[in-house]
Design a protein around this motif. Sequence first.
Motif, mmCIF file in Angstrom:
data_model
loop_
_atom_site.group_PDB
_atom_site.id
_atom_site.type_symbol
_atom_site.label_atom_id
_atom_site.label_comp_id
_atom_site.label_asym_id
_atom_site.label_seq_id
_atom_site.Cartn_x
_atom_site.Cartn_y
_atom_site.Cartn_z
ATOM 1 N N ALA A 269 0.822 -1.215 0.000
ATOM 2 C CA ALA A 269 0.000 0.000 0.000
ATOM 3 C C ALA A 269 0.851 1.258 0.000
ATOM 4 O O ALA A 269 0.498 2.256 -0.648
ATOM 5 C CB ALA A 269 -0.944 -0.010 1.199
ATOM 6 N N ASN A 270 1.965 1.255 0.716
ATOM 7 C CA ASN A 270 2.837 2.435 0.745
ATOM 8 C C ASN A 270 3.434 2.714 -0.626
ATOM 9 O O ASN A 270 3.479 3.868 -1.065
ATOM 10 C CB ASN A 270 3.944 2.251 1.783
ATOM 11 C CG ASN A 270 3.513 2.668 3.172
ATOM 12 O OD1 ASN A 270 3.057 3.786 3.381
ATOM 13 N ND2 ASN A 270 3.642 1.768 4.127
ATOM 14 N N GLU A 271 3.902 1.668 -1.287
ATOM 15 C CA GLU A 271 4.488 1.853 -2.610
ATOM 16 C C GLU A 271 3.431 2.312 -3.612
ATOM 17 O O GLU A 271 3.718 3.110 -4.510
ATOM 18 C CB GLU A 271 5.147 0.551 -3.084
ATOM 19 C CG GLU A 271 6.409 0.189 -2.316
ATOM 20 C CD GLU A 271 7.459 1.289 -2.351
ATOM 21 O OE1 GLU A 271 7.701 1.840 -3.460
ATOM 22 O OE2 GLU A 271 8.021 1.614 -1.294
ATOM 23 N N ALA A 272 2.215 1.829 -3.457
ATOM 24 C CA ALA A 272 1.129 2.261 -4.343
ATOM 25 C C ALA A 272 0.838 3.743 -4.157
ATOM 26 O O ALA A 272 0.665 4.491 -5.131
ATOM 27 C CB ALA A 272 -0.122 1.430 -4.068
ATOM 28 N N ALA A 273 0.785 4.195 -2.895
ATOM 29 C CA ALA A 273 0.538 5.615 -2.622
ATOM 30 C C ALA A 273 1.667 6.473 -3.188
ATOM 31 O O ALA A 273 1.423 7.540 -3.770
ATOM 32 C CB ALA A 273 0.397 5.837 -1.123
ATOM 33 N N LYS A 274 2.906 6.021 -3.019
ATOM 34 C CA LYS A 274 4.054 6.765 -3.548
ATOM 35 C C LYS A 274 3.985 6.876 -5.068
ATOM 36 O O LYS A 274 4.306 7.923 -5.644
ATOM 37 C CB LYS A 274 5.359 6.071 -3.139
ATOM 38 C CG LYS A 274 5.688 6.165 -1.667
ATOM 39 C CD LYS A 274 6.962 5.390 -1.363
ATOM 40 C CE LYS A 274 7.272 5.381 0.129
ATOM 41 N NZ LYS A 274 8.476 4.561 0.431
ATOM 42 N N LYS A 275 3.559 5.808 -5.727
ATOM 43 C CA LYS A 275 3.479 5.829 -7.189
ATOM 44 C C LYS A 275 2.461 6.857 -7.671
ATOM 45 O O LYS A 275 2.697 7.582 -8.646
ATOM 46 C CB LYS A 275 3.105 4.436 -7.711
ATOM 47 C CG LYS A 275 3.135 4.322 -9.223
ATOM 48 C CD LYS A 275 2.987 2.876 -9.675
ATOM 49 C CE LYS A 275 3.148 2.768 -11.188
ATOM 50 N NZ LYS A 275 3.076 1.356 -11.638
ATOM 51 N N LEU A 276 1.341 6.961 -6.977
ATOM 52 C CA LEU A 276 0.322 7.947 -7.351
ATOM 53 C C LEU A 276 0.828 9.367 -7.159
ATOM 54 O O LEU A 276 0.605 10.238 -8.019
ATOM 55 C CB LEU A 276 -0.939 7.722 -6.514
ATOM 56 C CG LEU A 276 -1.722 6.440 -6.791
ATOM 57 C CD1 LEU A 276 -2.826 6.254 -5.756
ATOM 58 C CD2 LEU A 276 -2.316 6.435 -8.202
ATOM 59 N N VAL A 277 1.523 9.623 -6.060
ATOM 60 C CA VAL A 277 2.047 10.965 -5.804
ATOM 61 C C VAL A 277 3.113 11.323 -6.830
ATOM 62 O O VAL A 277 3.143 12.449 -7.359
ATOM 63 C CB VAL A 277 2.587 11.075 -4.368
ATOM 64 C CG1 VAL A 277 3.361 12.380 -4.180
ATOM 65 C CG2 VAL A 277 1.430 11.006 -3.362
ATOM 66 N N ARG A 278 4.001 10.377 -7.136
ATOM 67 C CA ARG A 278 5.031 10.635 -8.152
ATOM 68 C C ARG A 278 4.393 10.977 -9.490
ATOM 69 O O ARG A 278 4.833 11.897 -10.194
ATOM 70 C CB ARG A 278 5.948 9.410 -8.304
ATOM 71 C CG ARG A 278 7.022 9.287 -7.244
ATOM 72 C CD ARG A 278 8.114 8.330 -7.684
ATOM 73 N NE ARG A 278 7.584 6.992 -7.969
ATOM 74 C CZ ARG A 278 7.499 6.011 -7.078
ATOM 75 N NH1 ARG A 278 7.893 6.209 -5.834
ATOM 76 N NH2 ARG A 278 7.026 4.833 -7.419
ATOM 77 N N TYR A 279 3.355 10.230 -9.850
ATOM 78 C CA TYR A 279 2.678 10.500 -11.122
ATOM 79 C C TYR A 279 2.126 11.920 -11.147
ATOM 80 O O TYR A 279 2.261 12.641 -12.154
ATOM 81 C CB TYR A 279 1.551 9.494 -11.345
ATOM 82 C CG TYR A 279 0.776 9.757 -12.614
ATOM 83 C CD1 TYR A 279 1.151 9.155 -13.811
ATOM 84 C CD2 TYR A 279 -0.318 10.621 -12.623
ATOM 85 C CE1 TYR A 279 0.456 9.410 -14.985
ATOM 86 C CE2 TYR A 279 -1.014 10.888 -13.793
ATOM 87 C CZ TYR A 279 -0.627 10.279 -14.971
ATOM 88 O OH TYR A 279 -1.310 10.543 -16.135
ATOM 89 N N ALA A 280 1.478 12.332 -10.051
ATOM 90 C CA ALA A 280 0.893 13.678 -10.004
ATOM 91 C C ALA A 280 1.960 14.745 -10.190
ATOM 92 O O ALA A 280 1.772 15.712 -10.946
ATOM 93 C CB ALA A 280 0.163 13.881 -8.679
ATOM 94 N N LEU A 281 3.097 14.587 -9.515
ATOM 95 C CA LEU A 281 4.172 15.570 -9.610
ATOM 96 C C LEU A 281 4.779 15.605 -11.013
ATOM 97 O O LEU A 281 5.096 16.677 -11.544
ATOM 98 C CB LEU A 281 5.254 15.261 -8.583
ATOM 99 C CG LEU A 281 4.831 15.372 -7.110
ATOM 100 C CD1 LEU A 281 5.948 14.854 -6.203
ATOM 101 C CD2 LEU A 281 4.475 16.807 -6.751
ATOM 102 N N GLU A 282 4.925 14.436 -11.599
ATOM 103 C CA GLU A 282 5.539 14.349 -12.928
ATOM 104 C C GLU A 282 4.608 14.819 -14.034
ATOM 105 O O GLU A 282 5.050 15.092 -15.146
ATOM 106 C CB GLU A 282 5.986 12.902 -13.199
ATOM 107 C CG GLU A 282 7.144 12.456 -12.317
ATOM 108 C CD GLU A 282 7.399 10.957 -12.392
ATOM 109 O OE1 GLU A 282 6.621 10.271 -13.116
ATOM 110 O OE2 GLU A 282 8.340 10.470 -11.737
ATOM 111 N N ASN A 283 3.308 14.917 -13.708
ATOM 112 C CA ASN A 283 2.341 15.288 -14.748
ATOM 113 C C ASN A 283 1.701 16.647 -14.513
ATOM 114 O O ASN A 283 0.591 16.918 -14.978
ATOM 115 C CB ASN A 283 1.283 14.200 -14.877
ATOM 116 C CG ASN A 283 1.806 12.978 -15.604
ATOM 117 O OD1 ASN A 283 1.717 12.883 -16.827
ATOM 118 N ND2 ASN A 283 2.375 12.040 -14.861
#
Length: 296
Positions: free
Chosen positions: A265-279
């Motif tokens: 779950a932590n890695e999933a949350a991190k992936k979503l945040v990274r996507y938002a920042l990168e986009n």
Amino acid sequence: MSSPNKGEDEMQIAETSGNSVRVSMYKLSYSVGVAENKNAKFRNTMEDVHTYVENFASRLDWGYFGVFDGHAGNQASKWCGANLHTDIERHLLEDESKDVREVLNASFVRADEHINTHLQGNSGCTAAVGILRWELPDNLPSELIDLEQHKRMLYTANVGDTRIVLFRNGHSVRLTYDHKASDILEMQRVESAGGLIMKSRVNGMLAVTRSLGDKFFDSLVVGNPFTTSVEITTTDQFLIIACDGLWDVIDDQEACEMIRDMTDANEAAKKLVRYALENGTTDNVTAMVIMFDNSL
């Protein structure tokens, strides 16, 4: 109403870290992961706050999950992160037969009044809260009660545009309502209360039409939440609770597809945040992921 013990008992351990509280008695049927980022390229301060409580209300395998997105300061979001779950718990336990959605509505309204009356400044926050708990079917004779007959229920409440999305049987299911000034129903409500919608903002200033706080908008921007109840079954894989810093740059289904094959779950949350920042999101970003363990 108690929850079933679905694993071997362990020594009780209580831990507090930030706004998370953990009371570990056995293996939970869910796991929680959170990631957040101030987004320093566009924001000088972090106004998002999150809270989760495992074994909420001292009941085994219950859960409380909340994300609060502040604006005009972080006083409102910090107060909600530290206090809203306590108010909900107290009134939930006063009468466990009461509809949880009614409890959530009353607690949101009390929070709105408290922030406007007692906190300094003029801050407000959007809010999305979920309560996961085990229940027995209605009208079941007490002599027939069996732990296997419990059902897992999720209750949600939100104001503003912080969103809760359930991933069910491969499809995203939005459990919240975006209270924005561009929404026709909210526009009509604000205008009938004496306000104006200009450039998709309440009185030309605030983009959301429901929040906790925002005392300057008083009767125009209200604290009554949109609420839902849904039974969680084995077709449900996870929840995403996130502020508009995520949803501004991705839709519900795309976000779910992005993490559907992940188990942490932590890695999933991190992936979503990274996507938002990168986009290209220009806001603070907080994402909470609650994964359901359906193997227990």
